[in-house]
Design a protein around this motif. Structure first.
Motif, PDB file in Angstrom:
ATOM      1  N   HIS A   1      -1.542  10.402 -33.938  1.00 56.79           N
ATOM      2  CA  HIS A   1      -0.937  10.264 -32.615  1.00 56.79           C
ATOM      3  C   HIS A   1      -1.634  11.121 -31.569  1.00 56.79           C
ATOM      4  O   HIS A   1      -1.800  10.715 -30.440  1.00 56.79           O
ATOM      5  CB  HIS A   1       0.535  10.692 -32.659  1.00 56.79           C
ATOM      6  CG  HIS A   1       1.438   9.581 -33.067  1.00 56.79           C
ATOM      7  ND1 HIS A   1       2.653   9.368 -32.502  1.00 56.79           N
ATOM      8  CD2 HIS A   1       1.276   8.619 -33.986  1.00 56.79           C
ATOM      9  CE1 HIS A   1       3.218   8.311 -33.062  1.00 56.79           C
ATOM     10  NE2 HIS A   1       2.401   7.849 -33.967  1.00 56.79           N
TER      11      HIS A   1
ATOM     12  N   ARG B   1       8.472  11.692 -29.034  1.00 54.09           N
ATOM     13  CA  ARG B   1       7.090  11.235 -29.244  1.00 54.09           C
ATOM     14  C   ARG B   1       7.044   9.834 -29.819  1.00 54.09           C
ATOM     15  O   ARG B   1       6.279   8.992 -29.376  1.00 54.09           O
ATOM     16  CB  ARG B   1       6.365  12.192 -30.187  1.00 54.09           C
ATOM     17  CG  ARG B   1       5.943  13.483 -29.541  1.00 54.09           C
ATOM     18  CD  ARG B   1       4.885  14.162 -30.361  1.00 54.09           C
ATOM     19  NE  ARG B   1       5.351  14.607 -31.670  1.00 54.09           N
ATOM     20  CZ  ARG B   1       6.028  15.740 -31.869  1.00 54.09           C
ATOM     21  NH1 ARG B   1       6.315  16.525 -30.844  1.00 54.09           N
ATOM     22  NH2 ARG B   1       6.418  16.081 -33.065  1.00 54.09           N
ATOM     23  N   TYR B   2       7.903   9.575 -30.787  1.00 54.85           N
ATOM     24  CA  TYR B   2       7.885   8.260 -31.431  1.00 54.85           C
ATOM     25  C   TYR B   2       8.358   7.168 -30.494  1.00 54.85           C
ATOM     26  O   TYR B   2       8.067   6.001 -30.675  1.00 54.85           O
ATOM     27  CB  TYR B   2       8.725   8.285 -32.711  1.00 54.85           C
ATOM     28  CG  TYR B   2       7.912   8.783 -33.880  1.00 54.85           C
ATOM     29  CD1 TYR B   2       7.122   7.895 -34.619  1.00 54.85           C
ATOM     30  CD2 TYR B   2       7.889  10.131 -34.204  1.00 54.85           C
ATOM     31  CE1 TYR B   2       6.345   8.351 -35.663  1.00 54.85           C
ATOM     32  CE2 TYR B   2       7.121  10.592 -35.253  1.00 54.85           C
ATOM     33  CZ  TYR B   2       6.347   9.706 -35.985  1.00 54.85           C
ATOM     34  OH  TYR B   2       5.566  10.160 -37.004  1.00 54.85           O
ATOM     35  N   LEU B   3       9.113   7.583 -29.470  1.00 51.49           N
ATOM     36  CA  LEU B   3       9.606   6.627 -28.482  1.00 51.49           C
ATOM     37  C   LEU B   3       8.541   6.376 -27.408  1.00 51.49           C
ATOM     38  O   LEU B   3       8.278   5.245 -27.003  1.00 51.49           O
ATOM     39  CB  LEU B   3      10.844   7.245 -27.828  1.00 51.49           C
ATOM     40  CG  LEU B   3      11.982   6.356 -27.392  1.00 51.49           C
ATOM     41  CD1 LEU B   3      12.404   5.442 -28.518  1.00 51.49           C
ATOM     42  CD2 LEU B   3      13.158   7.250 -26.976  1.00 51.49           C
TER      43      LEU B   3
ATOM     44  N   LYS C   1       5.212   6.915 -27.320  1.00 51.66           N
ATOM     45  CA  LYS C   1       3.903   6.357 -27.681  1.00 51.66           C
ATOM     46  C   LYS C   1       3.859   4.822 -27.574  1.00 51.66           C
ATOM     47  O   LYS C   1       3.057   4.273 -26.820  1.00 51.66           O
ATOM     48  CB  LYS C   1       3.541   6.817 -29.102  1.00 51.66           C
ATOM     49  CG  LYS C   1       2.147   6.440 -29.523  1.00 51.66           C
ATOM     50  CD  LYS C   1       1.160   7.407 -28.930  1.00 51.66           C
ATOM     51  CE  LYS C   1      -0.258   7.030 -29.346  1.00 51.66           C
ATOM     52  NZ  LYS C   1      -1.235   7.999 -28.816  1.00 51.66           N
ATOM     53  N   PRO C   2       4.758   4.101 -28.285  1.00 51.89           N
ATOM     54  CA  PRO C   2       4.689   2.631 -28.202  1.00 51.89           C
ATOM     55  C   PRO C   2       5.048   2.110 -26.819  1.00 51.89           C
ATOM     56  O   PRO C   2       4.516   1.087 -26.380  1.00 51.89           O
ATOM     57  CB  PRO C   2       5.706   2.162 -29.242  1.00 51.89           C
ATOM     58  CG  PRO C   2       6.574   3.338 -29.510  1.00 51.89           C
ATOM     59  CD  PRO C   2       5.762   4.558 -29.250  1.00 51.89           C
ATOM     60  N   ILE C   3       5.934   2.817 -26.103  1.00 57.34           N
ATOM     61  CA  ILE C   3       6.309   2.347 -24.762  1.00 57.34           C
ATOM     62  C   ILE C   3       5.107   2.427 -23.831  1.00 57.34           C
ATOM     63  O   ILE C   3       4.818   1.493 -23.084  1.00 57.34           O
ATOM     64  CB  ILE C   3       7.510   3.156 -24.210  1.00 57.34           C
ATOM     65  CG1 ILE C   3       8.799   2.708 -24.912  1.00 57.34           C
ATOM     66  CG2 ILE C   3       7.649   2.979 -22.712  1.00 57.34           C
ATOM     67  CD1 ILE C   3      10.041   3.444 -24.482  1.00 57.34           C
TER      68      ILE C   3
ATOM     69  N   GLN D   1       2.054   2.293 -24.680  1.00 55.22           N
ATOM     70  CA  GLN D   1       1.112   1.250 -25.080  1.00 55.22           C
ATOM     71  C   GLN D   1       1.543  -0.113 -24.557  1.00 55.22           C
ATOM     72  O   GLN D   1       0.745  -0.868 -24.021  1.00 55.22           O
ATOM     73  CB  GLN D   1       0.982   1.214 -26.602  1.00 55.22           C
ATOM     74  CG  GLN D   1      -0.196   2.055 -27.087  1.00 55.22           C
ATOM     75  CD  GLN D   1      -0.084   2.412 -28.572  1.00 55.22           C
ATOM     76  OE1 GLN D   1       0.850   1.976 -29.257  1.00 55.22           O
ATOM     77  NE2 GLN D   1      -1.022   3.212 -29.038  1.00 55.22           N
ATOM     78  N   ALA D   2       2.846  -0.396 -24.678  1.00 55.81           N
ATOM     79  CA  ALA D   2       3.347  -1.700 -24.254  1.00 55.81           C
ATOM     80  C   ALA D   2       3.247  -1.874 -22.740  1.00 55.81           C
ATOM     81  O   ALA D   2       3.028  -2.984 -22.242  1.00 55.81           O
ATOM     82  CB  ALA D   2       4.793  -1.866 -24.698  1.00 55.81           C
TER      83      ALA D   2
ATOM     84  N   ASN E   1      -0.439   9.118 -19.796  1.00 57.47           N
ATOM     85  CA  ASN E   1      -1.030   9.234 -21.124  1.00 57.47           C
ATOM     86  C   ASN E   1      -1.550  10.646 -21.366  1.00 57.47           C
ATOM     87  O   ASN E   1      -1.394  11.196 -22.452  1.00 57.47           O
ATOM     88  CB  ASN E   1      -2.144   8.201 -21.312  1.00 57.47           C
ATOM     89  CG  ASN E   1      -1.571   6.839 -21.693  1.00 57.47           C
ATOM     90  OD1 ASN E   1      -1.161   6.635 -22.830  1.00 57.47           O
ATOM     91  ND2 ASN E   1      -1.493   5.932 -20.727  1.00 57.47           N
TER      92      ASN E   1
END
Ligand code: ADP
Ligand code: MG
Length: 711
Positions: A141, A161-163, A165-167, A169-170, A196
């Protein structure tokens, strides 16, 4: 489609507990989540070897769990997890309280990083409640730097962090409301890159740049808001004051002294502004006694000469009366000469000065009538009274003491009501402030105001001797005060609170209640000084909870020399002119802000007597001492204001006049370069687009204005 405005609860797959936890932190949508920035970054590439750890250090240890067990304490009913973490250099105990779920996460052999404080317990080093990061997952990550967020129950840094990161990216490329040219000129990245970088930086420098860009946006929007306000105001009509140089010189000649150079500059700036047919919006700052009232009075008199009205508003009756007295003393003759008139209106008195220099007490209704028919030109009073009971017919100028914001609406309430569709003149506005405002604040929060600064005191004032007085020297300080009193001088004693019970916060400091327990209370201190320390002197008391009449009476007795010592709260902070006072003693001086102490000190040294400021303190910490020492070394109020801004933040600094800005902006307000860049960017943007901003920026501005409360 995912956007910044998407509610987190509408995104599939997010844990309900996290959503609830975030909601408690005021985070509901994607924007809120992404702007919840890391408080710091843990550098996993620089983990410490266990053998090198020292007590007191905050360290990140990279290793694996060698042993782990859980027990319950019976007395306090806590779950305690104890583990042993090992790396190739050694092993250390780790302890967590009330986190039973860690038993599932941290099976024996689990590799990862453990960041926490190294303490000493039960004969050995121990990591207390270290933050755990599983190593493998995080490495992909972040590549070394792990963002650590402000956390709350149910919301861990890891969860965030887990929330995020993908947001991120999306979302892909996020439309940027700050024009690209502005970013380029300021050397800042666009919003997407910045987000970012702030969340998943490759280096600390990258993280800083990202955060800076995000802070820049708020500053930019604030500047845009202020400059737009200013542009709009510049199109409104105002009563131009057609003063002539001869009239001005007549007033200057009437003064028993010559204006200082900076008084003269400020006067010229103000007079130029009020001669224009559009409203002035100006802040006049200068130390207490620097001669602001004189300058304002001249503007008011010139307006009066041309049949126009001025309202001078003060926050307290004492101050209103003082303005009135200053103006009468210096310009009473000119007012009579020019067949003008002036009045004082407070909660307790109303008096008028008119005709051949007659001054009489009159009913308030009479003053209201005269104001309404335009015969009364200069009206001085408290904010409350004037705004409630008086309506002007030809109000050209409003001068307000210690209040920087006075909206167009607010101004309109003082004047005539506009007929539907009609544009009424908006009074020129002048804010007078003895609180030196740091440059970053005057450029941002008050960015819509022009600035005039009186930065020198009239000649002949002796510098004030400032001394820190530890408790051991108290008796000596009292001897000095007595000796001064015997020579006919007077002293102020300022205390931070009114009563001894911790119920109220008169100094406006948001310290924890317990902090105040041993802080000098005015009533106690008054008793002590009057009965025990100075039974031979005349001691009086003044605080905000007294009735107005009582306050006025006490103030009058002190002004006329009937009291030797006045024990007071910060009510005496603004205004109050007693040239015979030569000592300003401040109890628990460390409790006050520097700018506030500076203003207290400005109460003395106003006459021909050598004056002293005594800073009593029981606080022996280095920081307290350093702050108080700053008061002795600072060249001027501005320097102190800047330091206060850094130490206490702008909310504190401005006291009752809240900035109305979100907390997230406060940090950025300390960065003068960023503030200047934002202002330059906003100016350029307004020049390029005028009132019509690009849609995205226009929309953001609208929301921004709703989120702040500047008036
Ligand atoms: P401020 O409003 O800034 O506290 P004031 O206008 O009330 O200051 O002035 C404080 C005192 O100093 C008043 O008594 C005023 O008459 C006097 N004063 C003002 N300007 C000068 C000057 N240039 N030279 C000498 N005395 C002055
Ligand atoms: Mg004044």
């Amino acid at each position: 489609m995912l956007t910044l405005d998407t509610e987190l609860s509408h995104i599939k797959g997010i844990n309900k507990r996290i959503i609830a936890g975030l909601a408690k932190m005021g985070i509901g949508n994607v924007r809120g989540l992404l702007l919840h920035l890391p408080a710091r970054y843990d550098d996993f590439s620089q983990a410490s070897g266990i053998a090198d750890l020292a007590i007191g250090q905050t360290a990140t240890v990279r290793g694996h769990v060698r042993k782990i067990s859980m027990r319950r304490t019976f007395r306090r009913n806590l779950t305690v997890i104890e583990a042993v973490i090992a790396d190739h250099t050694g092993a250390i105990r780790a302890v967590w309280f009330n986190q039973p779920y860690l038993m599932n996460t941290l099976a024996v052999g689990t590799p990862g990083s453990f960041a926490g404080k190294v303490t000493y317990a039960q004969n050995g080093l121990c990591l207390s409640s270290p933050v755990y990061e599983p190593e493998e997952a995080e490495a992909t990550h972040t590549g070394g730097l792990i963002p650590i967020y402000p956390e709350t129950k149910g919301v861990t840094s890891r969860g965030i962090r887990y929330l995020v990161k993908p947001i991120l990216q999306a979302l892909g490329q996020i439309p940027d409301c700050v024009p690209a040219s502005v970013l380029k000129a300021s050397g800042l990245p666009d919003f997407t890159i910045a987000l970012n970088a702030a969340h998943f930086p490759a280096s600390l420098e990258e993280a800083e740049t990202g955060k800076k860009r995000i802070a820049f946006e708020d500053l930019f929007l604030l500047q845009m808001t202020n400059l737009q306000t200013k542009m709009r105001l510049a199109q409104e009509p105002a009563h131009p004051v057609p003063w002539t140089a001869a009239e001005r010189d007549h007033l200057l000649a009437a003064l028993p002294f010559k204006l200082t150079a900076s008084q003269r500059t400020a006067l010229d700036e103000i007079l130029l502004d009020i001669a224009r047919p559009h409203p002035m919006n100006r802040l006049l700052q200068g130390d207490v006694g620097s001669g602001k009232t004189v300058v304002v009075a001249m503007a008011a008199l010139l307006a009066a000469k041309h049949g126009l009205q001025t309202a001078i508003l003060a926050p307290t009756e004492v101050l209103a009366r003082q303005h009135y007295a200053t103006i009468m003393k210096l310009f009473g003759a000119a007012i009579a000469d020019w067949h003008s008139s002036a009045a004082l209106v407070t909660g307790h008195e109303a008096r008028m000065f008119y005709g051949e220099g007659l001054e009489t007490a009159v009913p308030k209704a009479r003053i209201a009538e005269r104001v309404k028919d335009g015969h009364l030109h200069i009206v001085i009073g408290t904010h409350a009274i004037l705004q409630k009971s008086v309506s002007f017919s030809r109000l050209a100028l409003i001068a307000v003491d210690e209040q920087h914001r006075f909206g167009v609406e607010q101004r309109a309430t003082l004047g005539k009501k506009a007929a539907a569709g009609a544009k009424l003149p908006i009074p020129h506005f002048l804010s007078m402030s003895a609180t030196p405002i740091p440059r970053t604040l005057s450029l941002t929060v008050f960015g819509d105001l022009e600035l005039s600064t009186i930065d020198e005191l009239p000649q002949g004032r002796l510098p004030i001797v400032t001394k820190i007085v530890p408790d051991a020297s108290r008796a000596k300080a009292y001897d000095f005060m007595r000796a001064q009193a015997k020579q006919g001088r007077q002293a102020f004693v300022i205390c931070p609170r009114i009563e001894s019970a911790p119920s109220d916060d008169d100094a406006g400091l948001p310290a924890a209640k317990s902090h105040w327990d041993d802080v000098k209370a005015v009533e106690d201190e008054y008793e002590r000084l009057a009965k025990r320390v100075f039974p031979d002197l005349r001691v009086g008391m003044l605080h905000g909870k007294m009735k107005s009449a009582e306050k006025a009476e006490t103030m009058k007795r002190f002004s006329s020399g009937d009291l030797d010592i006045l024990v007071a709260t910060s009510v005496i902070e603004v205004g109050v002119d007693v040239p015979n006072a030569s000592i300003m003693a401040i109890e628990d001086a460390d409790r006050f802000g520097l700018a506030q102490l500076y203003q207290f000190r400005g109460r003395v040294g106003r006459g021909e007597h050598q004056s002293a400021c005594l800073l009593f303190t029981k606080n022996r910490s280095a920081i307290a001492r350093e702050r108080l020492t700053a008061l002795m070394t600072a060249k001027n109020g501005f320097e102190l204001a800047e330091r206060d801004l850094l130490l206490r933040g702008p909310g504190e600094f401005l006291g009752q006049h809240q900035t109305g800005l979100p907390d997230t902006m406060m940090g950025a307000l300390k960065n003068i370069e960023l503030v200047k860049a934002a202002r330059a960017g906003a100016l350029k943007t307004l020049e390029a687009h005028g009132e019509e901003q690009p849609p995205l920026l226009a929309e953001r501005l609208l929301r921004f204005k709703h989120s702040i409360h500047l008036e």
